[in-house]
Design a protein around this motif. Structure first.
Motif, PDB file in Angstrom:
ATOM      1  N   VAL A  80     -68.095 -66.540 109.192  1.00 24.78           N
ATOM      2  CA  VAL A  80     -66.861 -66.362 108.447  1.00 24.78           C
ATOM      3  C   VAL A  80     -66.600 -67.546 107.531  1.00 24.78           C
ATOM      4  N   LYS A 110     -68.557 -66.937 104.601  1.00 28.09           N
ATOM      5  CA  LYS A 110     -68.100 -65.683 103.999  1.00 28.09           C
ATOM      6  C   LYS A 110     -69.175 -64.611 104.034  1.00 28.09           C
ATOM      7  N   SER A 118     -66.821 -60.515 108.149  1.00 28.85           N
ATOM      8  CA  SER A 118     -65.389 -60.330 107.917  1.00 28.85           C
ATOM      9  C   SER A 118     -64.555 -61.134 108.928  1.00 28.85           C
ATOM     10  N   GLN A 119     -63.327 -61.375 108.515  1.00 31.08           N
ATOM     11  CA  GLN A 119     -62.394 -62.089 109.407  1.00 31.08           C
ATOM     12  C   GLN A 119     -62.133 -61.281 110.675  1.00 31.08           C
TER      13      GLN A 119
END
Length: 383
Positions: free
Chosen positions: A145, A148, A151-152
């Protein structure tokens, strides 16, 4: 009347003749006696004096105590009492204790058996096994994360799974400790169906309320233990005596088993609450010699005297006084020779009494060198 007077004069003359051989430690001076009668004078030979075990003495200065009587019992502090139970229900597999038996802190008392114990151990091992994977996945999702790449949502789910499992493992570890199972040494090869209940304190078993084969509910008392190392007195005094009690005052007490033997303690605490029913106040006393703790048992009844004040008074031994119709008399040495002792009866007014001594309130009526019959006065006067 003339006949009695003549007898008295002859008797007095004989005493004067005998007084010429008085011992060196006696002054030979006659104790002044007002209006004495023949009934107030007692004579006996030296042989009678010695064979009867009589003795002479003078005034002495003795310590007298003002006391407050109290009753109570022996007890121990709350932390020295233990009601042994289990946090988990189970069937008692073995128990071999009897009231009065001494136990050590941490000593095995009895064993509980329950299949549910296996489930708790299984859940802990499974949680620990999952925790290794979940921790690794959480750290991987955290890195992803940050870059990136993921996903969160995936990161938060990994964090949640890891945290929940970690908390579950920690709580199960606490349960295992309450079961006396070390979670650090638990593995699939030493899973057990029984747990041992240990003594939380050292002391003596006072009651056994369980037996082999009995199903023991959680928190149900199985064994009671008391530690007698810090025995103390719990006494009660009346409200009116509270102002006289101070911390540190000496307490003398006796038990019913040894009524003739007196022991010493001291006031350690004074309760601040008055019992509304009998208007008494609790006094907490500690033994002056803690080595005597093992001689007493909790609950033993005691009768005590609290010494609130000590004063020095002029006194005579209790044995020197004779009680006649509520009045007290002594015999003072009037004349002495090698063959005859002569005593005169005199009334005294008494005050305090303590340890075999009695305060003489009218001691000023006698000279300092007055010698009293301190042993045998009762037999001589009452004969």
């Amino acid at each position: 009347m003339k006949y009695h007077a003549l007898n008295y004069m002859i008797f007095a003359l004989l005493l004067n003749l005998l007084s010429c051989s008085s011992p060196a430690d006696y002054s030979g001076q006659e104790e002044p006696v007002a209006e004495e009668t023949m009934e107030d004078v007692y004579t006996l030979t030296t042989s009678q004096f010695k064979s009867s075990g009589m003795a002479l003495g003078t005034f002495d200065s003795s310590s007298f105590h003002q006391i407050i009587k109290a009753i109570g019992k022996f007890d121990v502090p709350p932390e020295n009492n233990a009601a042994v139970s289990s946090y988990f229900p189970g069937t008692i597999k073995d128990i071999r204790l009897l009231p009065g038996e001494q136990v050590r802190k941490g000593q095995k008392l009895f064993t509980l058996e329950n299949p549910d114990f296996v489930q708790i151990q299984q859940d802990y091992l499974e949680a620990m096994g999952q925790l290794t994977y979940l921790k690794s996945d959480y750290e991987r999702q955290k890195n992803l994360v940050q870059d990136k790449v993921t996903s969160q949502k995936n990161y938060l789910k990994a964090e949640s799974d890891y945290t929940v499992t970690k908390v579950k493992a920690a709580s199960l570890a606490k349960k295992l400790l309450l079961m006396n199972i070390d979670p650090n040494t638990l593995n699939m090869d030493n899973i057990r169906t029984s747990i041992q209940i240990s003594s939380p304190i050292g002391g003596y078993v006072t009651q056994v309320d369980a037996m082999r084969g009995q199903f023991l509910e959680s928190s149900q008392t199985a064994i009671s233990i008391v530690d007698t190392d810090h025995m103390h007195l719990e006494l009660n005094i009346f409200e009116k005596d509270l102002s006289k009690i101070r911390k540190g005052q000496i307490i003398h007490f006796r038990t019913q088993e040894e009524n003739s033997q007196s022991y010493e303690a001291f006031v350690y605490l004074v309760n601040k609450t008055v019992n509304p029913e009998d208007r008494t106040i609790g006094i907490h006393g500690h033994l002056s010699d803690e080595n005597l703790n093992q001689r007493f048992n909790p609950g033993m009844y005691v009768e005590a005297e609290i010494y609130t004040n000590t004063t020095s008074k002029i006194s005579l031994p209790q044995e020197a006084l004779v009680d006649m119709d509520g009045k007290y008399y002594v015999l003072i040495l009037n004349k002495f020779s090698q063959d005859v002792y002569s005593f005169t009866k005199r009334e005294v007014i008494i005050g305090l009494s303590n340890d075999g001594n009695v305060e003489i309130l009218n001691h000023a009526e006698f000279s300092e060198n007055t010698r009293f019959l301190v042993k045998g006065a009762f037999n001589l006067i009452t004969d």
